[in-house]
Design an enzyme around this catalytic site. Sequence first.
Site: not given
Lengths: 326, 349
Positions: B82, B151
């Site tokens: 990321e 999540h």
Amino acid sequence: MIPYDSETARARLFEMVRIRRFEEKCAELYSAGKIRGFLHLYVGEEAIAAGVMAALEADDAVVSTYREHGHALARGIPSGVVMAEMFGKREGCSGGRGGSMHLFDVSRRFYGGNAIVAGGLPLAVGLALADAMQKRPRVTACFFGDGATAEGEYHESMNLAALWKLPVLFLCENNHYAMGTALDRYQAETDLARRAESYRVPAERVDGMDVVAVEEAVRRGAARVRNGEGPYFLELVTYRFRAHSMFDPELYRNRQEVEHWKLKDPIPGFVLRGIESGVLADGDVAAVEREVEAELADAIRFADAGTLEDVAELTRDVLSPQESRA
Amino acid sequence: MSMETTTAIAPTNDSAVTPAAATIHTTFRDAIKSAIRDAMLRDPRVFLMGEDVGLYGGSYACSKGLYAELGPERIRDAPLSESAFVGAGIGAAIGGMRPIVEIMTVNFSLLALDQILNSAATLRHMSGGQINVPLVIRMTTGAGRQLAAQHSHSLENFYAHIPGLKVIAPATLEDARGMLWTALCDPDPVVIFEHAMLYNLEGEIAADAGAVPIDRAAVRRAGNDVTLIAYGGTVGKALDAAGQLATLGVDAEVIDLRTLRPLDDATILGSVSRTRRAVVVDEGWRSGSLAAEISARITEGCFYDLDAPVARICSAEVPIPYPRHLEQAALPQVPAIVDVARKMVKGDG
């Protein structure tokens, strides 16, 4: 032997001496309270900046670290403008906003002193990606220290650049310490070139105290990168003669080690070889010193005469001005 | 401003406001895909980069089919890195491209927070205005699919805290279709939050729906008794609550914030000054939330117009749990909005 003509030899000598004296002035000016914040000096590492910048093209990009005065000067940012930045003046290369650790000059494609260790690597990969996608044969030269090789962003960026064959020249300035922690105290594998090769990035270990070796290695690496062969990695082995920053009592290394490295000082070594090769003359050093002294006196005068940004401008450039919007 | 960055074609801001005669049926997901595809076709500098955006079609299928159409250069599968691919997006933006970086969920975006905060948001000011970063980052946010505590969070307020960023959250099909192009035209970094529960939202939109402004809130339902302030995944809940409140004799106005940074104070304060009551519905945790910021602004801006303290309906202060009943219990829900708003207007009786 030195493969330079007299003019080139003198230019490299001038660059190294200029950086050395600039840094020494910075230390004085720090003590005098003119420069504040963190100040990281490049003394001992000058051959790298002088060699690298001599080998790059004007439209190549440079991404740098917080120990970047030497990179900025060798890239061609005028010393007065760099000094004005450290004085926090509007006339500085970042308008006074960044200080010692954040020198920027987009007109010279100098994309900053980044003070997050390894934080500049992803940015360099992106600049190179833009060049690759727009089919521009340019190199992005990315400086970082040995300490950065322990960061996740280093691993991610090396892999991404290799995977996408991006035109990045990775320049690892290995001065053997991540601030105060020696390389073998923080890395299981201390051969940094070997680590780079594990990403399938061709790598070389280079004597970073030798301006000639640095320049030649960068020319080799940059040519391959520019030719579309993907990233290249240079481990430039060097040493900083002074403390990490102005707040460092140097408890982690001993005097003998520092003195040992000072024997490899890039400046007198180069002078000796230059004279032996017949491309430097006895009087050159004194002449260069005089020239540098005059330049730095001007630089300090320029910085002193600079102006402080109006507080009303504090929030300017947080975002782009409205009128530049679509 | 960098010599290498030029501003893209101006968005036509009115196209979504004036409905055309012809409409098409679409989903929130397909509206986003259309927006990505449209941007790619309009501007060769635009590309999409992220984890599984290409061959896989996007973890939420927002780019399904685009890899085949536009190719691996422009629909660019990135490693699970990321920080590197967000940072590469920043560098590419500075280098003259117009990247759209997709991060799978807001929880994963924390791995790239260094690049977003220390570079994207900072470079312009720190360089004295020499560099701007025309980067768009899209990411999924929110709970509701039993994906548990890594999540499911709503961390929009982390990003809305940062000077140098713009933060927006589409809640309608028109905004899913129209915000992206405007964001790409912006010279500064824009973060777009897509609530995962909205992807299957479907309905009609104008066949020629296009770019929309990203700098103002929208009144989704007009009312006089109380203002329900929501964004992203809570807008639908606020509208449902307003519908139920109407049957109870409470006339609720619903504001869809749309822009989380900067906040559209004029729309918020204008509404609350008139209705004299505000309920903020925010899927973030209450402490230090966007709801807290909005409440503070209402107190600063129209305290003397208020008939009641500002109320906040936020997520419970727990990591979002897996079992459905606990997950739902942790989130802002319609009955709670109705209850709070009704009591605020009608009293406790």
